[in-house]
Each structure stands twice: as C-alpha cells, then as structure tokens.
Design an enzyme around this catalytic site. Sequence first.
Site, short mmCIF file in Angstrom:
data_model
loop_
_atom_site.label_atom_id
_atom_site.label_comp_id
_atom_site.label_asym_id
_atom_site.label_seq_id
_atom_site.Cartn_x
_atom_site.Cartn_y
_atom_site.Cartn_z
N GLY A 203 1.11 -0.62 -0.11
CA GLY A 203 -0.20 -0.42 -0.06
C GLY A 203 0.50 0.75 -0.29
N ASN A 204 -0.16 3.00 -0.07
CA ASN A 204 0.95 3.86 0.17
C ASN A 204 0.20 4.15 1.33
OD1 ASN A 204 -1.00 5.53 -1.23
ND2 ASN A 204 -1.10 4.38 -3.22
N ARG A 205 1.22 5.84 1.81
CA ARG A 205 0.08 6.74 3.00
C ARG A 205 -0.92 7.46 2.44
NH1 ARG A 205 5.30 9.16 4.71
NH2 ARG A 205 3.25 9.75 6.82
#
Length: 232
Positions: free
Chosen positions: A33-35
């Site tokens: 995932g990412n932030r």
Amino acid sequence: VSAARATGDLAGRRVVVSAGGTREPLDPVRFLGNRSSGKQGIAIAEAARARGAEVTLVAANLEVPRPEGCDVREVSTALELQRELVDAAAGADVVVMAAAVADYRPAAVSEQKIKKDASDSGLTLELVRNPDILAGLGAAPHDGTLLVGFAAETESDEERLLELGRGKRRAKGADLLVVNRVGWSEGFAADDNRVVVIGPDDAVVTQAHGSKASVADAILDVVVSKLNPAAH
Ligand code: CTP
Ligand code: CA
C-alpha cells in the site's frame, strides 16, 4: 461561503474524483500500500459538490469519512479503480485523479497466508506493472472531459519539482497537473497542503497553500476557468 460556492459555478457539471491509495494483495492478510489518506481528493469532491456539481467519488481505502452527497464507489486495487473510474469518466466534464495508484502489483496472489521458512534469510517479491489509468484516459478520445492529474514528488528543488510535473502532464495527456511535494512529514496525512497547478502550455496557472479545503477550491477555480462553456 466563497463567491464560487454561492454562485454554484459547477452546477450541471459531472465531476469524477479518485481519492485514497490502492492496496495490492499479496495473500489473504497482506497488501502493498501507500500513505495516501485521501484527504485532498475528498476535499476536492466536497468542494465540487458545494459548487453545484454532481460528484462521483472513486474511493480507494479511505482512512477518513466519506463525504455527503456524492456517489461513492469503493475500490481497493488499481485494477478495480481503473474499472470504476473508466466507467464513471465516460461523458464526465471533469476527472480528477487524486488517488495514489500502485505502479506495481504482486505477479501472483497467494491463496494461503505466505509462511516464512526457518532457513530463509529473505524474500523476493515479483511485481508486475499496473496500467496507468490517467495516461489511458489521456490517450483515449475524451472530448469535453477535462483531465486533472496529480504528482506527488519528494524533489526538494522547486524548479526540478515543476519540471517533473510538466513531464508528467505531457506524458499522461492531462490538461492540468497538480504538483504536490510529499515527504515523511509533508503532504499525506497532513491537514494542510501546498500545491502548484501546471496548465496546458506548461505555465504555472496557480499556486495554493493552506487547508486542503482551500487548496481544493483553488484547484476548482482553475478547472472552472478551463471548462468549455459551449458544452454546457
Ligand atoms: N496514476 C494513474 N495510474 C497509475 C499511476 C499513476 O492514473 N498506475 C496517476 C495518479 O493518480 C496521478 C498521476 O498519475 O494523478 C501521477 O502519479 P505519480 O505516481 O505521481 O506518477 P507516475 O507516472 O506513476 O510516476 P512515478 O511514480 O514513477 O513518479
Ligand atoms: Ca506512481
């Protein structure tokens, strides 16, 4: 209430916004995932709604409440986001790609939880490229649809940051490109944001900083100025 909101300068327009960050599953319990929190995209969806638009929000794993009054389509992976976005984008007046889309996904998704081996010292994941959703929209016929991309960059030099944004706008065939500096403490979960908007001739059309709501309205001011009045 700003003048723009009072006059409803997006009344009768259909606006599609993607927000959040995609998640690419590895196995039933893990993902890449990412932030991205989704806050800036949601602020744009809310602001467009407040200015009278009919808004579709393609929401990828939002960590914040969904806005009122929008048609919300929940997705998780880049491929799901592509499907919903391409569907919603047909005939839309504006598409804003604020979501952080994973550039790669695991080549295979394990049906079972991946177990470590007592003897292994590491694990190599094989990833494959995801489609570039914005570039796909930009390359396909999209008469009457204004395409707005985002670029999240860690580049600290202002000129080089703008050059990255200009290159991305051209590469993706977007009309407007919103450049946003991100870092370990900037951009993502923050409530404030600072952006530069690059236009069709590579010029800086506007700069904005402040709350994500005020940045959203500044971006939409540019969008409204670029919309074709004849198509309305
Ligand atoms: N984007 C997209 N599909 C992808 C990757 C990105 O539609 N597979 C969109 C993003 O939503 C954003 C824009 O393209 O509007 C730029 O995304 P960004 O990650 O900054 O650029 P990339 O082209 O992926 O380049 P890189 O990550 O290598 O800097
Ligand atoms: Ca990327």
